[in-house]
Design an enzyme around this catalytic site. Sequence first.
Site, short mmCIF file in Angstrom:
data_model
loop_
_atom_site.label_atom_id
_atom_site.label_comp_id
_atom_site.label_asym_id
_atom_site.label_seq_id
_atom_site.Cartn_x
_atom_site.Cartn_y
_atom_site.Cartn_z
N GLN A 124 0.82 -1.21 0.00
CA GLN A 124 0.00 0.00 0.00
C GLN A 124 0.86 1.26 0.00
O GLN A 124 0.47 2.29 -0.57
CB GLN A 124 -0.95 -0.01 1.19
N HIS A 155 1.64 3.02 -3.35
CA HIS A 155 0.65 3.83 -4.04
C HIS A 155 1.04 5.30 -4.10
O HIS A 155 0.86 5.97 -5.11
CB HIS A 155 -0.71 3.73 -3.32
N GLU A 206 -8.94 2.24 6.15
CA GLU A 206 -9.52 1.85 4.86
C GLU A 206 -9.42 0.32 4.71
O GLU A 206 -10.41 -0.35 4.39
CB GLU A 206 -8.77 2.54 3.73
N HIS A 207 -8.22 -0.21 4.88
CA HIS A 207 -7.98 -1.66 4.82
C HIS A 207 -7.44 -2.11 6.18
O HIS A 207 -6.47 -1.53 6.67
CB HIS A 207 -6.93 -2.02 3.77
N ASP A 252 -7.63 -5.61 -3.86
CA ASP A 252 -7.41 -4.58 -4.88
C ASP A 252 -7.77 -5.07 -6.26
O ASP A 252 -8.12 -4.27 -7.14
CB ASP A 252 -5.93 -4.14 -4.87
N HIS A 303 -53.70 20.30 7.11
CA HIS A 303 -53.35 18.89 6.97
C HIS A 303 -54.58 18.01 7.26
O HIS A 303 -54.88 17.07 6.54
CB HIS A 303 -52.22 18.51 7.93
#
Length: 452
Positions: free
Chosen positions: A279, A282, A348-349, A382, A441
């Site tokens: 990761q 990235h 996230e992961h 992924d 109403h």
Amino acid sequence: MTSQTAPVTFDAFRTIDLRGAKLSAAELRAAMPRSSAASFESVAGRVEEILDSVRTRGFAALSELAERFDGVEQSHPRVPVSALKQALTELAPEVRAALEESIERARTFAQAQKPEDVTVDIRPGAVLTHRWVPVGRAGLYVPGGLAVLASSVVMNVVPAQAAGVESIAIASPPQKEFGGQPHPVILAAAALLGIDEVYAIGGAQAIAAFAYGVHGDADKAPIEPVNVVTGPGNIYVATAKRLVRGVVGIDAEAGTTEIAVLADDTAQPRLIAADLISQAEHDPNAASVLVTPSEELAAAVRAELSVQVAVTRHRERVETALSGPQSGVILVNDIEQGIAVCDAYAAEHLEIHTAEAATVGARVRNAGAVFVGEYSPVSLGDYCAGSNHVLPTAGTPAFASGLGVHTFLRSMQVIDYSAEALREVAGHVVNLARAEDLPGHGDAVKVRFDQH
């Protein structure tokens, strides 16, 4: 990838020691490693300028931004259908096979997610239906900067198609080396999925084009606005999505990637190191975090990082990410505290490398996706797990969900009452309307039973 000689410890991978600490929920969240390099607040002004420029100046702004950020000249950003077909024809067979496998698995999981409509007879003649309806049009963003994320085409398109979205458009940054078009593998993936509306637009300007639309003229076909914008991206893309929320729906703020690993002394250091690196490659701002009660494991992972980082292709990028304030080891008393830390971090992961990993993973509340055991690495998710890799980041998994079929659906409530069913409840409606000083109403019910 391991060495027979004793490696040098990767000292840049810092330590946060929470053992013995008694922290409130707010203090625990504040103790989590986060990037200081870029934040929503730091880029919001620049992103707002881009959004406003595209909203007010349309194609002229898009052309200027393409030249400024991507170094390409552009008259209209739409990719010709012929270019999509050519990219698919020229796609390497092994890459096509991998994409097809990814699509098949993602589609199987996505189709299973679609909820059923529910109809309930509250009383005789009083029928309520909870109906699921796909949005009419979706704009899907696919990054193409440091990494060419053709897999994100799959992750965006497949759930939209499973939801029944009829109009789907993709945007991805123009690449100077490919004549101002997105990367050919991205184009091929779009063609493989039957998407022919693809735009060579990157960053916040892509989000603006989808959110506001771009007016056409005699020479330029318009870009129609969408109902929902989805897809991962850098801090500029994530900030743009935050700023247009309300104009359009968004999936989540899927910004710079992050991984957390919860591990005990049963874990294999070389696997954890490899996953942290996977990761970190990235982006220099990517976050890689190890949560463990074992000092020995932390030391062993550092040693493996020293060996594996030295030979990885994107070494400089990885070293920057692992050395940043967003990465490091968090030492905890035990797995119980580790779970609390993981929930506070809301990764996230999140990988679970512990004894009884499935049981531990089931106790986690806050994560974009949980990867259970040593044979479920994030990189599987992924590409080919069948799950979706477009996930919320920066702590937002505490309240946001990953991309799925639900992202492209909205619910409608359908009310179908007969005269007798309305008569049964009419008095209650009138009494509540009076209590709220909204007599009209009640009158709207009474008039239906007035004798003329």
